[in-house]
Design an enzyme around this catalytic site. Structure first.
Site, mmCIF file in Angstrom:
data_model
loop_
_atom_site.group_PDB
_atom_site.id
_atom_site.type_symbol
_atom_site.label_atom_id
_atom_site.label_comp_id
_atom_site.label_asym_id
_atom_site.label_seq_id
_atom_site.Cartn_x
_atom_site.Cartn_y
_atom_site.Cartn_z
ATOM 1 N N ARG A 57 -3.074 37.551 -41.365
ATOM 2 C CA ARG A 57 -2.477 36.353 -41.379
ATOM 3 C C ARG A 57 -3.316 34.983 -41.015
ATOM 4 O O ARG A 57 -3.280 33.722 -41.325
ATOM 5 C CB ARG A 57 -1.384 36.593 -40.354
ATOM 6 N N LYS A 78 18.863 49.930 -42.127
ATOM 7 C CA LYS A 78 20.175 49.225 -42.318
ATOM 8 C C LYS A 78 20.920 48.625 -43.424
ATOM 9 O O LYS A 78 20.213 47.688 -43.610
ATOM 10 C CB LYS A 78 20.421 48.265 -40.812
ATOM 11 N N GLY A 102 6.164 42.837 -43.593
ATOM 12 C CA GLY A 102 6.791 44.153 -42.829
ATOM 13 C C GLY A 102 6.116 45.432 -43.351
ATOM 14 O O GLY A 102 5.260 45.663 -43.682
ATOM 15 N N GLY A 116 10.763 38.637 -42.610
ATOM 16 C CA GLY A 116 12.124 38.005 -42.340
ATOM 17 C C GLY A 116 12.324 36.961 -43.328
ATOM 18 O O GLY A 116 13.331 36.654 -43.816
HETATM 19 P P1 AMP Z 1 13.819 47.995 -41.487
HETATM 20 O O1 AMP Z 1 13.215 47.539 -40.118
HETATM 21 O O2 AMP Z 1 15.413 47.775 -41.356
HETATM 22 O O3 AMP Z 1 13.118 47.349 -42.345
HETATM 23 O O4 AMP Z 1 13.736 49.427 -41.570
HETATM 24 C C1 AMP Z 1 12.486 50.049 -41.166
HETATM 25 C C2 AMP Z 1 12.836 51.314 -40.585
HETATM 26 O O5 AMP Z 1 13.635 52.090 -41.375
HETATM 27 C C3 AMP Z 1 11.449 52.198 -40.269
HETATM 28 O O6 AMP Z 1 10.671 52.184 -38.980
HETATM 29 C C4 AMP Z 1 11.833 53.503 -41.134
HETATM 30 O O7 AMP Z 1 11.232 54.638 -40.327
HETATM 31 C C5 AMP Z 1 13.331 53.659 -40.724
HETATM 32 N N1 AMP Z 1 13.957 54.424 -41.932
HETATM 33 C C6 AMP Z 1 13.563 54.312 -43.180
HETATM 34 N N2 AMP Z 1 14.431 55.427 -43.675
HETATM 35 C C7 AMP Z 1 15.177 56.084 -42.575
HETATM 36 C C8 AMP Z 1 16.063 57.327 -42.397
HETATM 37 N N3 AMP Z 1 16.299 58.044 -43.614
HETATM 38 N N4 AMP Z 1 16.384 57.484 -41.238
HETATM 39 C C9 AMP Z 1 16.122 56.786 -40.172
HETATM 40 N N5 AMP Z 1 15.286 55.689 -40.313
HETATM 41 C C10 AMP Z 1 14.833 55.315 -41.413
#
Ligand code: AMP
Length: 401
Positions: free
Chosen positions: A41, A205, A358, A381
């Site tokens: 960055r 999510k 990210g 984000g």
């Molecule tokens: P996000 O912050 O929503 O972009 O998600 C990133 C996170 O999703 C990472 O820390 C991953 O470990 C988690 N992740 C990805 N796939 C899975 C899964 N199948 N079950 C639980 N966590 C997950």
């Protein structure tokens, strides 16, 4: 995409004081040594800083670091950033002891053209995230009566904070090269993509990516879903997902997205198999099962081998690929296979490849594929909100061309 905001080259900065908002929120070593573990960055801000200094502007740089929430936390000081920036620029970076206090005011007043001053962590003051007008005015005042505000912190343009939006009420506001580049590349891929446009969305999510899925179904030819959010889609179809991540409130929405894709003629690819584990642990026992067939007591933590093949094939023929979010729990080696395979497929394709910030950006970098990608965004984000089609307050605040 035509970028319609004024930039540093549209305004005269010679001999002026420029308040420059950067995104110096860099990862630091957890041992308190003040060591910066990734200076990407800081490097990304160099073209704008160098241009301003070359023009003879006096640069008052500012940034946030972490989330001190108005408290003066020494471990979140920007002093290590000043040191690294000085090395990269090959010139002194004057560090202020405060943000808009006596020290910053005195140092800003004495600053000459071609010199650079760095203020302390903006979020040491609660007024920053609250977009407090007095704090914004105090920041603007550092640049003086004929000062200029240059915004180059793409990572925070989705936030309406004092230093990202508020100050634009008090100074002529333009963008730097980084924001321009991010918006031209990502915006171009959304507005006039080389087709087929393939969007790969992963992460934990559905709820955090709803807007993106919805908007990309309007634009993309193929939308690929992986990561934890895929299990909500699977459950919504009546599949068995064991203990996998589920957002029950979003099952109807998942079905709506499947219907929307069908109605729009967009290919929506969901995992056909999954690597599941008997615990959320790096050394859990694993087995590969078909999607929707996860036994009780097991949870899906990565896409399976058939899904990897399917997703990598979709990427191979793409004209443009946008990727945001890991395919599994890539922090554990055993469940990083899907994420690594997608990163590798992207490194090999001829397509324009755009990596949202990210986790996906980190994965691409760790695997050594960074220089094979067309663009790795500096804002996770911010790039997501841009892909949702939302207005970015830190961009809206800038002067139109
Ligand atoms: P996000 O912050 O929503 O972009 O998600 C990133 C996170 O999703 C990472 O820390 C991953 O470990 C988690 N992740 C990805 N796939 C899975 C899964 N199948 N079950 C639980 N966590 C997950």
């Amino acid at each position: 995409m035509n970028y319609n905001k004024k930039t540093v080259t549209d305004i005269d900065v010679k001999g002026k004081k420029v308040l420059l908002r950067c995104d110096f929120n860099v990862p630091m070593a957890k041992d308190g040594s003040g060591k910066i573990t990734d200076d990407k960055r800081i490097r990304a801000a160099l073209p704008t800083i160098q241009y301003l200094l070359d023009q003879g502007a006096a640069v008052i740089a500012c940034s946030h670091m972490g989330k001190p929430k108005g408290e003066w936390k020494p471990e979140l000081s920007l002093a290590p950033v000043a040191a690294r920036l000085a090395e990269l620029l090959g010139k002194e970076v004057i560090m202020a002891k405060d943000i808009v206090g006596e020290d910053a005011q005195a140092k800003a007043a004495a600053l000459q053209g071609g010199q650079i001053l760095l203020l302390e962590n903006l979020r040491y003051d609660k007024g920053e995230t609250k977009n407090n007008p007095d704090f914004a005015k105090a920041l603007a005042d550092l640049a003086g009566a004929d000062g200029v505000y240059v915004s180059d912190a793409f990572g925070t343009v989705h936030r309406a904070h004092a230093s990202t939006a508020g100050v634009a009420a008090y100074l002529p506001a333009v963008s730097g090269y980084l924001i321009q580049k991010e918006l031209e590349i990502i915006g171009g891929a959304l507005a006039a993509p080389k087709r087929p446009l393939v969007a790969i969305l992963g992460g934990s999510k559905v709820s955090s990516k709803i807007g993106v899925i919805n908007n990309l179904l309007e634009i993309a030819d193929t939308v690929i879903i992986g990561g934890g959010m895929a299990y909500t889609f699977s459950a919504a179809k009546g599949g068995k997902i064991g203990d996998s991540l589920l957002e029950a409130d979003w099952m109807d929405y998942a079905n709506e997205m499947v219907e929307k894709a069908a109605a729009k003629g967009v290919k929506l690819l969901l995992p056909v198999d999954t690597v599941c584990a008997d615990a959320f642990s790096p050394d859990a026992n694993t087995q590969v099962v078909e999607s929707g067939m996860i036994p009780d007591g097991w949870q899906g933590l990565d896409i399976g081998p058939k899904t990897v093949e399917l997703y990598c094939a979709a990427v191979a023929d793409a004209g443009t690929v946008i990727w945001n979010g890991p395919m599994g729990v890539f922090e554990f080696d055993k469940f990083a296979v899907g994420t690594k395979a997608v990163a590798e497929a992207l490194s090999k394709t001829e397509a324009i490849t755009i990596i949202g910030g990210g986790d996906s950006a980190a994965a691409v970098q760790q695997l050594g594929y960074a220089d094979k990608m067309t663009h790795i965004s500096t804002g996770g984000g911010a790039s997501l909100e841009f892909m949702e089609g939302k207005e970015l307050p830190g961009v809206a605040a800038l002067l139109d061309k």
